[in-house]
Enzyme design. Structure first.
Site, PDB file in Angstrom:
ATOM      1  N   ASP A   1       0.831  -1.206   0.000  1.00 19.76           N
ATOM      2  CA  ASP A   1       0.000   0.000   0.000  1.00 19.76           C
ATOM      3  C   ASP A   1       0.865   1.256   0.000  1.00 19.76           C
ATOM      4  O   ASP A   1       2.064   1.211   0.295  1.00 19.76           O
ATOM      5  CB  ASP A   1      -0.896  -0.040   1.251  1.00 19.76           C
ATOM      6  CG  ASP A   1      -2.258   0.580   1.002  1.00 19.76           C
ATOM      7  OD1 ASP A   1      -2.380   1.435   0.109  1.00 19.76           O
ATOM      8  OD2 ASP A   1      -3.207   0.211   1.725  1.00 19.76           O
TER       9      ASP A   1
ATOM     10  N   ASP B   1     -10.816   1.758  -3.197  1.00 22.40           N
ATOM     11  CA  ASP B   1     -11.324   1.486  -1.851  1.00 22.40           C
ATOM     12  C   ASP B   1     -12.847   1.494  -1.843  1.00 22.40           C
ATOM     13  O   ASP B   1     -13.458   1.287  -0.803  1.00 22.40           O
ATOM     14  CB  ASP B   1     -10.818   2.551  -0.866  1.00 22.40           C
ATOM     15  CG  ASP B   1      -9.427   2.217  -0.350  1.00 22.40           C
ATOM     16  OD1 ASP B   1      -8.939   1.106  -0.642  1.00 22.40           O
ATOM     17  OD2 ASP B   1      -8.830   3.070   0.334  1.00 22.40           O
TER      18      ASP B   1
HETATM   19  C1  GLA Z   1      -5.743   1.616   2.281  1.00 22.68           C
HETATM   20  C2  GLA Z   1      -6.114   0.497   1.345  1.00 22.68           C
HETATM   21  C3  GLA Z   1      -7.191  -0.350   1.967  1.00 22.68           C
HETATM   22  C4  GLA Z   1      -6.698  -0.908   3.275  1.00 22.68           C
HETATM   23  C5  GLA Z   1      -6.261   0.220   4.181  1.00 22.68           C
HETATM   24  C6  GLA Z   1      -5.585  -0.299   5.431  1.00 22.68           C
HETATM   25  O1  GLA Z   1      -6.783   2.514   2.437  1.00 22.68           O
HETATM   26  O2  GLA Z   1      -6.513   1.003   0.106  1.00 22.68           O
HETATM   27  O3  GLA Z   1      -7.572  -1.389   1.105  1.00 22.68           O
HETATM   28  O4  GLA Z   1      -5.632  -1.791   3.037  1.00 22.68           O
HETATM   29  O5  GLA Z   1      -5.348   1.090   3.552  1.00 22.68           O
HETATM   30  O6  GLA Z   1      -5.173   0.703   6.269  1.00 22.68           O
END
Ligand code: GLA
Length: 707
Positions: free
Chosen positions: A441, A505
């Site tokens: 990420d 997301d």
């Molecule tokens: C980001 C990612 C999510 C998740 C969160 C965890 O927002 O896009 O899918 O993994 O971080 O903190």
């Protein structure tokens, strides 16, 4: 002159380049079956009155010194000097469908190496390398790739977006000047996907000529569609440098990122199909070439609440539902109780996992699933042991207060000790645990990114690539997913070192339909992470049926993003059903040819995948909102074998409502849905298939089998 004319050719598109005395792309368009280099004389331009007395070519490097008067491909200087280079060809090599042109400016002390390659898929890739030949540094302000397009390419399509709403297309007609897309966010970005598509009037999915480009780069960038005052047009793309960021010492070479370009005479579908084929053949390296396993990712199920016993129960449920890979998301490392703390401390949280991660991993594996884990290595929370011991490891400009994003700073990967620390910690995680997959990420943008006082966004991106490259070499069996708050880092260069993208997301099925469609222009379904989320979507607070969510996640690399333990029986049955349906069709979805259909009603989206040998296909029709007309227009099905007949079946028709009593919109189904039919591929393509009248926010899946 004719020896200086070279051609690259593929089945769909050709490129013709004049190489002497300077290089110039004179043609990029449909494949020519009867080409002779003498033909190029026919487009030798006249000279217009009232301006320069000579012709002004749009050269490969688009230098201003030729009288370009448009956006040049190169800008820079040597302390104010050598600021208007003009390159003359010194060497040309053609090796099959690849041309390498070397050129020099002896006055400015610069050498240019240009590589232009046309793949058999029809995708062109171009990059330039600029070398400084003098002792004094040459400051690079801009170094771009310029690609002329035909005068008839009058419309432009680009993408805008934001967090939880990636890949939103917009269109404009460009008659004068330029359309520019600039990204200063330090990662590929949700906001400015690095691509431009230009095409003939009203080009669509199935019709028109299209010239599309994508810049493979995960940092700052600029893309431009330019109309010169003389009517010629070109596309331009570059990594964008911050002030003072890029300079070349003597002998140093700066390579541009690669520009990928696809010409299609058959609308956007043709462009995408070429890009997809190119990625499948040249860029995506999927370890083991096995089917892509169905995921369960814990994030939207438990967030930071990690309890190994409970996680093992989730794994039990997941395995029972047909999940094949179980991923522990954020929350497993030392002190990570919420998103305020602990990024940087890549040690196990022993309060949460007193017996280590191994029992959980073993449990997951004993259920026959693979194991994956989440990391965000490039980041550091102010509330972390790493920050307390190395406050100077930030990618920041000293003297200024760095801004946080999601309560975090960015770690400066240009500091060798910081880089080595991450490498050591990731090697511990991936080397001492049987990890199959990593969700990598990157949850914030770069602001004043600097190393030793100098702008360092570009170098940070290169160090990120290096880190992933080293880990990829050390752990070749591990798959990496590129995630940046969803789709903030999706591009071809990061795809060389990763295997999947977290598209967004936003798991709201309605939103996902447009996000995924936008992504499909440049990426095939198998690299697009598409998960069934909770019934109540945490991003939009909208609710959708499991059927709509299931079908929406079908055309990607499917997963679940929820807690299967707390889900009710109906939901769980749905997860099982759609995981099974995905497995049944994933071979086709992940290897077939993707088609998007033009639908006259913009509230309907239709897309399908046809197998390479055209023996089978599935098409998904999604109704986003209330249809504009009382009848939905027939689905014209592209890509089939026109000489064959197909049996047409309804594979999934979850939300169809026929009440006959008012409410809903349909009284009687189309005939083919009640009486099995075989229809010719040609008829399906030209006349189509009647669609049922769908309620908003519902979808159907249609299957076609050659008989
Ligand atoms: C980001 C990612 C999510 C998740 C969160 C965890 O927002 O896009 O899918 O993994 O971080 O903190």
């Amino acid at each position: 002159m004719s020896e200086s004319i070279l051609r690259l050719q593929s089945a769909g598109a050709d490129v013709v380049i004049k190489t002497q005395p300077f290089a110039e792309i004179v043609y990029w368009g449909p494949h020519l079956s009867h080409f002779s280099s003498q033909d190029v004389c026919s487009i030798a331009r006249p000279v217009a009155n009232g301006r320069l007395d000579v012709d002004s070519p749009v050269t490969l490097m688009a230098e201003l010194g030729h009288g370009l008067f448009g956006a040049p491909g190169i800008e820079g200087h040597r302390q104010g000097l050598d600021g208007s280079p003009l390159f003359t060809t010194t060497d040309v090599k053609q090796d099959g469908q690849k041309i390498t042109i070397t050129s020099e400016d002896i006055h400015a002390g610069l050498r240019l190496r240009s590589e232009i390659q046309l793949d058999s898929s029809g995708v062109l890739n171009i990059r330039h390398g600029l070398t400084n030949l003098r002792p004094q540094p040459w400051q690079v302000d801009r170094l771009a790739i310029t690609l002329p397009v035909a005068e008839r390419a009058r419309e432009v399509m680009a993408f805008h977006g934001r967090w939880v709403r990636e890949f939103q297309p917009h269109r404009l007609t460009l008659e004068h000047d330029s359309f520019v897309l600039e990204n200063r966010r330090g990662r590929t970005s949700h906001e400015h996907f690095p691509a431009l598509i230009t095409g003939s009037a009203s080009f669509s999915e199935m019709q028109g000529e299209v010239w599309g480009v994508h810049l493979g780069w995960s940092g700052n960038h600029r893309l431009r569609a330019e109309v010169k005052t003389d009517g010629r047009r070109y596309l331009q793309a570059e990594a964008m440098y911050l002030p003072g960021e890029m300079s070349l010492a003597e002998g140093e070479t700066l390579w541009t990122p690669r520009l990928y370009a696809s010409y299609s005479s058959q609308g956007l579908n043709g462009m995408s199909q070429q890009f997809h084929r190119y990625l499948r053949e040249q860029i995506i390296h999927f370890p083991g070439n096995k089917p892509r396993p169905v995921h369960l990712n814990t994030w939207e199920g438990i967030y930071f609440r990690h309890d190994p016993e409970y996680i093992m129960r989730m794994a039990d449920e997941a395995a029972e539902l047909g999940v094949e890979r179980f991923i522990i998301d954020d929350g497993w490392f030392k002190g990570r109780k919420d998103d305020w703390a602990a990024l940087g401390d890549w040690y196990l949280d022993e309060d949460k996992y007193p017996n280590g991660l191994t029992p959980v991993i073993n449990h997951v594996k004993s259920l026959g699933m693979e194991f994956g884990i989440w990391v965000e290595p490039e980041m550091i929370n102010p509330d972390s042991n790493l920050y307390r011991s190395h406050p100077d490891w930030l990618l920041a400009l000293s003297g200024y207060t760095p801004l946080t994003g999601r309560h975090q700073y960015v770690l400066n990967l240009n500091i060798p000790e910081a880089f080595d620390y991450l490498l050591e910690r990731m090697t511990w995680l991936l080397g001492e645990h049987p990890v199959d997959y990593v969700k990598w990420d990157m949850n914030r943008e770069l602001v004043q990114p600097a190393h030793q006082g100098k702008a360092a966004a570009d170098e940070q991106t290169r160090q990120f690539y290096r880190l992933l490259d080293v880990l990829g070499e050390r752990f070749p069996h591990i798959e990496f997913e590129s995630c940046a708050s969803g789709g903030g880092r999706i591009d071809y260069e990061v795809l060389k070192r990763s295997h999947r993208f977290w598209a967004s997301d936003n798991n709201d099925a309605l939103e996902r339909n447009t996000i995924q469609r936008g992504m499909s222009y440049f990426f095939p379904p198998e690299v697009m992470g598409a998960h069934i989320g909770n019934r109540l979507c945490h991003a939009t607070f909208r609710q959708h049926s499991i059927e709509f969510r299931g079908l929406t996640a079908l055309f990607g690399h499917m997963g679940l993003e929820l807690d299967p333990v707390t889900a009710d029986a109906h939901e769980r049955e749905g997860y099982r059903k759609y995981a099974t349906l995905h497995k049944q069709w994933r071979d086709l979805i992940h290897h077939g040819v993707l088609w998007r259909s033009d639908m006259p009603d913009s509230t309907t989206l239709a897309q399908g995948v046809v197998s390479e040998n055209k023996s089978q296909a599935i098409f998904l029709v999604t109704q986003l909102a209330m249809p504009d007309y009382t009848l939905m227009s027939p689905l014209r099905i592209p890509g089939l074998d026109t000489g064959a007949r197909y049996s047409v079946t309804l594979l999934d028709h979850p939300n169809i409502q026929v009440t006959g009593k008012g409410g809903h919109t349909m009284r009687k189904l189309p005939e083919w849905m009640t009486t099995p039919q075989t229809v010719s591929g040609e008829w399906l393509q030209q006349a189509g298939l009647a669609l049922p009248i769908l309620d908003p926010e519902s979808a159907i899946l249609i299957g076609l089998q050659r008989v």
